[in-house]
Design an enzyme around this catalytic site. Structure first.
Site, PDB file in Angstrom:
ATOM      1  N   ASP A  13       0.848  -1.197   0.000  1.00 22.02           N
ATOM      2  CA  ASP A  13       0.000   0.000   0.000  1.00 22.02           C
ATOM      3  C   ASP A  13       0.886   1.251   0.000  1.00 22.02           C
ATOM      4  O   ASP A  13       1.729   1.427   0.901  1.00 22.02           O
ATOM      5  CB  ASP A  13      -0.917   0.015   1.227  1.00 22.02           C
ATOM      6  CG  ASP A  13      -1.995  -1.065   1.177  1.00 22.02           C
ATOM      7  OD1 ASP A  13      -2.131  -1.728   0.121  1.00 22.02           O
ATOM      8  OD2 ASP A  13      -2.706  -1.231   2.187  1.00 22.02           O
ATOM      9  N   GLY A  39      -3.467  -5.323   1.261  1.00 22.97           N
ATOM     10  CA  GLY A  39      -4.139  -6.291   0.382  1.00 22.97           C
ATOM     11  C   GLY A  39      -5.206  -6.994   1.197  1.00 22.97           C
ATOM     12  O   GLY A  39      -4.949  -7.405   2.334  1.00 22.97           O
ATOM     13  N   GLY A  41      -6.591  -9.884   1.176  1.00 26.42           N
ATOM     14  CA  GLY A  41      -6.307 -11.241   1.637  1.00 26.42           C
ATOM     15  C   GLY A  41      -5.348 -11.250   2.811  1.00 26.42           C
ATOM     16  O   GLY A  41      -5.598 -11.883   3.848  1.00 26.42           O
ATOM     17  N   GLU A 138      -9.909  -9.831  -5.014  1.00 32.82           N
ATOM     18  CA  GLU A 138      -8.756  -9.156  -5.633  1.00 32.82           C
ATOM     19  C   GLU A 138      -7.855 -10.157  -6.364  1.00 32.82           C
ATOM     20  O   GLU A 138      -6.737  -9.817  -6.739  1.00 32.82           O
ATOM     21  CB  GLU A 138      -7.955  -8.382  -4.575  1.00 32.82           C
ATOM     22  CG  GLU A 138      -8.652  -7.113  -4.129  1.00 32.82           C
ATOM     23  CD  GLU A 138      -7.816  -6.276  -3.177  1.00 32.82           C
ATOM     24  OE1 GLU A 138      -8.075  -5.064  -3.119  1.00 32.82           O
ATOM     25  OE2 GLU A 138      -6.923  -6.813  -2.489  1.00 32.82           O
ATOM     26  N   GLY A 204     -19.817   0.817   9.101  1.00 33.44           N
ATOM     27  CA  GLY A 204     -18.870   1.845   9.580  1.00 33.44           C
ATOM     28  C   GLY A 204     -19.126   2.165  11.040  1.00 33.44           C
ATOM     29  O   GLY A 204     -19.292   1.276  11.874  1.00 33.44           O
ATOM     30  N   GLY A 205     -19.235   3.463  11.335  1.00 32.49           N
ATOM     31  CA  GLY A 205     -19.435   3.914  12.713  1.00 32.49           C
ATOM     32  C   GLY A 205     -20.773   3.502  13.299  1.00 32.49           C
ATOM     33  O   GLY A 205     -21.014   3.653  14.509  1.00 32.49           O
ATOM     34  N   ALA A 206     -21.670   2.985  12.454  1.00 36.38           N
ATOM     35  CA  ALA A 206     -22.988   2.547  12.963  1.00 36.38           C
ATOM     36  C   ALA A 206     -22.989   1.066  13.328  1.00 36.38           C
ATOM     37  O   ALA A 206     -24.041   0.489  13.612  1.00 36.38           O
ATOM     38  CB  ALA A 206     -24.072   2.857  11.934  1.00 36.38           C
ATOM     39  N   ASP A 228      -7.686   6.435  10.133  1.00 30.55           N
ATOM     40  CA  ASP A 228      -7.606   5.860   8.774  1.00 30.55           C
ATOM     41  C   ASP A 228      -8.531   4.643   8.711  1.00 30.55           C
ATOM     42  O   ASP A 228      -8.333   3.675   9.443  1.00 30.55           O
ATOM     43  CB  ASP A 228      -6.144   5.445   8.503  1.00 30.55           C
ATOM     44  CG  ASP A 228      -5.966   4.769   7.156  1.00 30.55           C
ATOM     45  OD1 ASP A 228      -6.902   4.782   6.343  1.00 30.55           O
ATOM     46  OD2 ASP A 228      -4.857   4.225   6.929  1.00 30.55           O
ATOM     47  N   ASP A 234     -11.522  -5.423   6.611  1.00 26.65           N
ATOM     48  CA  ASP A 234     -10.685  -6.637   6.627  1.00 26.65           C
ATOM     49  C   ASP A 234     -10.417  -7.078   8.069  1.00 26.65           C
ATOM     50  O   ASP A 234     -10.418  -8.282   8.365  1.00 26.65           O
ATOM     51  CB  ASP A 234      -9.354  -6.379   5.912  1.00 26.65           C
ATOM     52  CG  ASP A 234      -9.557  -6.006   4.457  1.00 26.65           C
ATOM     53  OD1 ASP A 234     -10.552  -6.462   3.867  1.00 26.65           O
ATOM     54  OD2 ASP A 234      -8.725  -5.252   3.916  1.00 26.65           O
TER      55      ASP A 234
HETATM   56  O1  RIB Z   1      -9.261  -3.287   2.162  1.00 31.06           O
HETATM   57  C1  RIB Z   1      -8.097  -2.492   2.219  1.00 31.06           C
HETATM   58  C2  RIB Z   1      -7.111  -2.973   1.213  1.00 31.06           C
HETATM   59  O2  RIB Z   1      -7.638  -2.751  -0.066  1.00 31.06           O
HETATM   60  C3  RIB Z   1      -5.796  -2.246   1.229  1.00 31.06           C
HETATM   61  O3  RIB Z   1      -4.852  -2.804   2.112  1.00 31.06           O
HETATM   62  C4  RIB Z   1      -5.365  -2.290  -0.235  1.00 31.06           C
HETATM   63  O4  RIB Z   1      -4.256  -3.080  -0.468  1.00 31.06           O
HETATM   64  C5  RIB Z   1      -6.586  -2.772  -0.989  1.00 31.06           C
HETATM   65  O5  RIB Z   1      -6.442  -4.064  -1.373  1.00 31.06           O
END
Ligand code: RIB
Length: 302
Positions: A13, A39, A41, A138, A204-206, A228, A234
């Protein structure tokens, strides 16, 4: 301890913080730049591991400078890498802009993730021995489908996070036991999700909701300082998979807390909380009613 097999992406990233995202054609000054592993995964694999699961990652890094670093991140986090291959060419890269409100915009260039086109015998063994197969979108959809078919044939539950959203065949949806979606995906995929036994929708915040064959549960949002939001979904998904064997309600509370804590730090993997931290907050939140104005639970008394 739950055994999780992740078949998914791993990216470097490239994260720029700016007060606000640039408009088309505009140049603005950024605040900071960082190269951080991510990523979907890899994020979910490490989230599951930090929540206490035994995790194997099946994926691909490239032969560029990022490839070695990305492999090391999985190893450092004690995620099994027997299913990680190195494929000729660039690694996956995500260009991420994070603004002052913590919101992000992301462009992913798949690189080696797009070259994960078939499973090996080792991958198949890992999936067959796991309790849960965890996939996102992805990597090529055909690889996801192949992994899901193999999982179903070996009584491994299939958890799909269909992100980034794209059309999937009805045959693939039939193999999905658990789906984790955000609100936008829930709306776009409403017809497909009807056939899935367990659906979790993050808001999200909800907070988040669970809809299962017998009942539905809502978990309120958790009030935190947002730095952030990258990878919060994930963190939620990996944490959920690790705790699924405790039942949907307990897993939902655990995952919501993991997702909330993940937005308080810059970066995806860098921000994923460990089990002891999640446990402490889950315990505190259990004893608090939601704020009557915001509907959120608060950790400010901790
Ligand atoms: O879900 C966040 C991820 O989306 C980031 O880490 C970026 O790599 C994208 O795959």
């Amino acid at each position: 301890m739950a055994r999780i097999a992740v078949v998914g992406s791993i990216n470097m990233d490239l994260v720029t913080r700016t007060p606000r995202p640039p408009l088309p054609g505009e140049t603005i000054l950024g605040i900071s730049f960082d190269m951080l592993p991510g990523g979907k995964g890899a994020n979910q694999a490490i989230a599951a591991r930090r929540s206490g699961a035994q995790v194997d990652f099946i994926g691909a890094t490239g032969t560029d400078v990022f490839g070695t670093e990305l492999r090391k991140v999985l190893e450092d986090n004690e995620v099994g890498t027997a299913g990680l291959r190195t494929s000729d060419g660039s690694s996956g890269v995500a260009c991420i802009v994070v603004d002052d409100s913590g919101e992000n915009s992301i462009i992913v260039v798949g690189g080696s993730n797009t070259r994960l086109t078939a499973l090996t015998d080792t991958d198949r063994d890992i999936i067959a021995e796991a309790d849960i197969l965890l996939c996102q979108l992805e990597i090529p959809v055909d690889t996801v489908a192949e992994a899901a078919r193999h999982a179903r044939a070996h009584d491994t539950l299939v958890l799909l996070n269909p992100s980034p959203a794209q059309p999937l065949s009805p045959q693939l949806w039939e193999l999905v036991d658990i789906a984790v979606v955000n609100e936008g995906e829930a709306e776009r995929l409403s017809a497909e999700l009807e056939g899935v036994d367990h659906v979790l929708t993050t808001r999200g915040g909800a907070g988040a909701t669970y809809r299962g064959p017998r009942d539905s549960v809502t978990h309120p949002g958790v009030a935190v300082e947002v730095v952030d939001t990258t990878g919060a979904g994930d963190a939620f998904t990996g944490a959920l998979a690790a705790r699924w064997d405790e039942g949907p309600e307990a897993a939902l509370a655990w995952a919501c807390t993991a997702g909330a804590l993940a937005v308080t730090t810059l970066g995806a993997i860098a921000a994923i909380p460990v089990a002891s931290e999640i446990q402490r907050i889950v315990h505190l939140l259990r004893r608090q009613p939601p704020d009557p104005l915001t509907g959120q639970l608060s950790v400010r008394h901790t």
